[in-house]
Design an enzyme around this catalytic site. Structure first.
Site, PDB file in Angstrom:
ATOM      1  N   TYR A  95       0.673  -1.080  -0.504  1.00  0.00           N
ATOM      2  CA  TYR A  95       0.292   0.388  -0.140  1.00  0.00           C
ATOM      3  C   TYR A  95       0.478   1.064   0.181  1.00  0.00           C
ATOM      4  O   TYR A  95       1.871   1.417  -0.470  1.00  0.00           O
ATOM      5  CB  TYR A  95      -0.874  -0.220   1.292  1.00  0.00           C
ATOM      6  CG  TYR A  95      -2.306   0.873   1.446  1.00  0.00           C
ATOM      7  CD1 TYR A  95      -3.217   0.482  -0.256  1.00  0.00           C
ATOM      8  CD2 TYR A  95      -3.123   2.297   2.040  1.00  0.00           C
ATOM      9  CE1 TYR A  95      -3.843   1.443   0.378  1.00  0.00           C
ATOM     10  CE2 TYR A  95      -3.818   2.579   1.807  1.00  0.00           C
ATOM     11  CZ  TYR A  95      -4.127   2.210   0.677  1.00  0.00           C
ATOM     12  OH  TYR A  95      -5.346   3.410   0.706  1.00  0.00           O
ATOM     13  N   LYS A 137     -21.711 -19.192  -8.352  1.00  0.00           N
ATOM     14  CA  LYS A 137     -21.402 -18.656  -8.797  1.00  0.00           C
ATOM     15  C   LYS A 137     -19.902 -18.368  -9.100  1.00  0.00           C
ATOM     16  O   LYS A 137     -19.124 -19.451  -9.732  1.00  0.00           O
ATOM     17  CB  LYS A 137     -22.163 -17.936  -9.718  1.00  0.00           C
ATOM     18  CG  LYS A 137     -21.754 -18.140 -11.470  1.00  0.00           C
ATOM     19  CD  LYS A 137     -22.020 -18.917 -12.508  1.00  0.00           C
ATOM     20  CE  LYS A 137     -21.782 -18.938 -13.584  1.00  0.00           C
ATOM     21  NZ  LYS A 137     -23.177 -19.492 -14.108  1.00  0.00           N
TER      22      LYS A 137
END
Lengths: 178, 480
Positions: free
Chosen positions: B70, B125
């Site tokens: 980061y 899914k």
């Protein structure tokens, strides 16, 4: 002055006909049942564009009367598109137009294309273009100095079709049910 | 009217090598089982509170590493991508991340349940994408009012993804959305209900034709149901050389043909179906399914779950040794044993408890593995057909029988081959950002597709995911 017109348009010559799978000719009284079927298909298509174009229950009887009347009216033009080859003698398309006098504007003789419909299988191949060209010619031959076409405001396919061929909106009809 | 068939019963099968498939359950039992599974699903959904989570994929030794992953270190990565946006495929997880986008307008067989209610299905899914394909899939249910809004939404979120999977979007809206996005986006866009189902159907059919000694150029095919899947199946069949005149589609109004009085409505509302009506059904057959089926070689049914939608009587009017796919879920249009007794040579359904399951899951994880590995810019029908052909070829290599038409979900080794075929087809189509040999694509896919199972096994050993709680006993029947 309105030019004197003949109730039957001149037959189209072979050179006018491009390579399209139809043969266009003036409608006869024995075409009426087939023409009614085509006209009703067109009106039902119009129904898709606007709830204010809901087809009447007695539309078939009205169409029959209208077409019969048109066939006897010198100011009306009704053409039947026949198939060719195996489809010869089968009416697969209709053109209906009227000659109107414009009271306040010039050119004073207006040919109004009220209905053009072709069965789906006979569309494309430039058939629509051919129908329009022949209709415009026939209207011009009867003295029309301007040609107009009426169709539902939301029919974008028709807007595009006519727009490509030099037509533009002149009069708008706005409706409100009561 | 034809007489209804007696209730479905398993028929004795000829002895064949390999495990014999389970007997088909009777309808009521099937429904009972579905209800039990539903109850358990709710229980588990409430226990686990969701089926997927994001997990860092880099080592975090201490909080100091955050300066690399980061800010401030990461700013350099941002600048590098700003200078060359394609590098987002290299320097971030974009290459392996897709969005599962739905408006919730046609979820499973439930219909328009809305975006919130679609979420459990989309999570499922996403889990399948991860487990079977090694793909990071993010559920993105969206609230939209028009196809245009859906298109715009997907265009706006596309920069973060390597591919888009459209899911459970009603037909014919799904066609417009898929076609427009495929044109506009520089990443593959897929709609499983169209392409996944059609590709697995085509794969099964190719093998069915071989088994019964037919060639695609000579058959007559009837498609029952003119929804998303069958409209695409018809298109793919024509691409494969099927004479369009020898295809008839049948919907609730009977045979689809150019003279039908709903043609103009279709022209406006469903131009995809309209075009097929003009192309197919040579000879101008009119009437019902029975009229279409007379003499036909193949029936591909993807319509409504109703075991009497197709009767044995109409099947008997088909050509000798016909092929019948009854793909409605959870109940096929005709029970397989009924079809077989009526003379059908090859039967397939959408169910895993019968032989020959035609299943999207055979296709979509491998297709995305393939297009992501090739960093494809798009998916075209040739790529879809490459997946179908490879799936068919794999079943073929294992020995085709009337009961082994397609690989099963257990034949996991098949999927990397399909992925490699897809990646290679993307290269051949000139849409790949990465070019490798087929063998290299295969090795890559094998590694990436096997990783999730290893990962989940490791997590399971760690105890970080709680074992499944026992199911609570059924409440005693309530008093009336």
């Amino acid at each position: 002055m309105t030019k004197e017109t003949s109730p039957v348009p001149a037959p189209m010559t072979a050179t006018d006909a491009p390579n399209v799978p139809i043969h266009l000719r003036p409608a006869r009284s024995d075409d009426v049942p087939a023409l009614v079927g085509l006209l009703l298909r067109l009106k039902r298509l119009n129904e898709e564009f606007d709830p204010l174009l809901k087809v009447r229950a007695d539309a078939e009887a009205r169409a029959t009367a209208l077409l019969t009347q048109d066939l006897a009216d010198p100011k009306a033009l009704v053409l039947a598109a026949e198939g060719i080859g195996a489809d010869k003698d089968r009416v697969v398309g209709i053109v209906r137009a009227h000659l109107r006098e414009r009271l306040f504007y010039t050119p004073e003789n207006e040919g109004v294309i009220l209905d053009i419909y072709l069965l789906p299988l006979y569309r494309r191949h430039g058939v629509g273009e051919y129908l329009l060209r022949e209709t415009v010619q026939a209207l011009k031959a009867r003295g029309a100095g301007i040609v107009t076409a009426e169709f539902p405001a939301h029919n974008e396919i028709a807007t595009k079709f006519y727009g490509k061929r030099g037509f533009r909106a002149v009069t708008l009809v706005h409706a409100k049910s009561l | 009217m034809v007489q209804a068939e007696p209730p479905s019963r398993p028929v004795p099968r000829k002895a064949e090598p390999g495990p014999s498939p389970p007997a088909p359950p009777a309808t009521e039992e099937g429904e009972g089982a579905t209800e039990t599974l539903g109850r358990r699903s709710i229980e588990l959904a409430g226990f686990y509170h969701g089926k997927i989570e994001t997990v860092p994929s880099v080592p975090i030794r201490s909080l100091e590493d955050f300066a690399l992953w980061y800010t401030p270190g990461i700013a350099a990565v941002s600048r590098a991508i700003e200078a060359a946006p394609e590098r987002s495929f290299d320097l971030t997880g974009r290459w392996n991340t897709i969005a599962i986008v739905t408006d919730g307008s046609r979820v499973l067989g439930l219909g328009n349940v809305g975006p919130e209610a679609s979420l459990p299905v989309m999570e499922g899914k996403a889990m399948l994408f991860r487990y079977l394909g090694g793909v990071n899939a993010i559920p993105v249910p969206v609230r939209i009012n028009s196809p245009g809004e859906l298109i715009e939404t997907v265009e706006r979120i596309a920069p973060g993804f390597g591919g888009i999977n459209l899911e459970d979007i009603a037909s014919p809206k799904c066609f417009e959305v898929l076609e427009t996005l495929q044109e506009r986006l520089p990443i593959p866009v897929w709609h499983d209900d169209q392409l996944g189902t059609a590709a697995s159907t085509v794969a099964g059919l190719l093998n069915g034709l071989e088994l019964t000694g037919r060639s695609i150029g000579q058959i007559r095919t009837v498609l029952l149901g003119a929804g998303a899947a069958n409209l695409v199946t018809a298109r793919l069949l024509v691409t494969l050389g099927h004479d369009p005149h020898a295809i008839s589609l049948v919907d609730q109004r009977g045979i689809l043909h150019a003279e039908r009085d709903d043609m103009d409505e279709l022209m406006l509302r469903n131009p995809w179906k309209y075009r097929l009506a003009l192309q197919t059904n040579g000879g101008g057959r009119v009437g019902e399914l029975a009229d279409a089926l007379r003499g036909a070689d193949v029936l591909l049914a993807a319509s409504r779950p109703d075991p009497h939608a197709v009767s044995a009587d109409v099947i008997r009017t088909m050509a000798d040794d016909p092929i019948v796919f009854a793909l409605a879920n959870p109940v096929p249009e005709i029970w397989p044993d009924v079809a077989r007794r009526a003379g059908v040579a090859v039967v397939a359904t959408g169910r895993s408890d019968f032989p020959n399951q035609v299943n999207n899951s055979l296709i979509f994880p491998a297709v995305f593995r393939g297009v992501l590995d090739a960093r494809a810019r798009s998916i075209n029908d040739e790529i879809v057909l490459a997946a179908a052909r490879e799936l068919a070829a794999r079943a073929h290599d294992r020995g085709l029988t009337a009961e082994h038409l397609l690989p099963t979900m257990e034949e996991r080794e098949v999927f990397p081959h399909v992925a490699a075929a897809v990646a290679t087809a993307a290269v051949d189509a000139g849409v790949a950002r990465v070019t490798r040999s087929r063998a290299e694509f295969l090795a890559i896919a094998q590694d990436r597709m096997s990783r999730p199972a290893r990962l989940i096994e490791a997590i399971g050993r760690s105890g970080l995911i709680a074992p499944m709680p026992p199911s609570t006993p059924l409440p005693s029947p309530s008093k009336p």
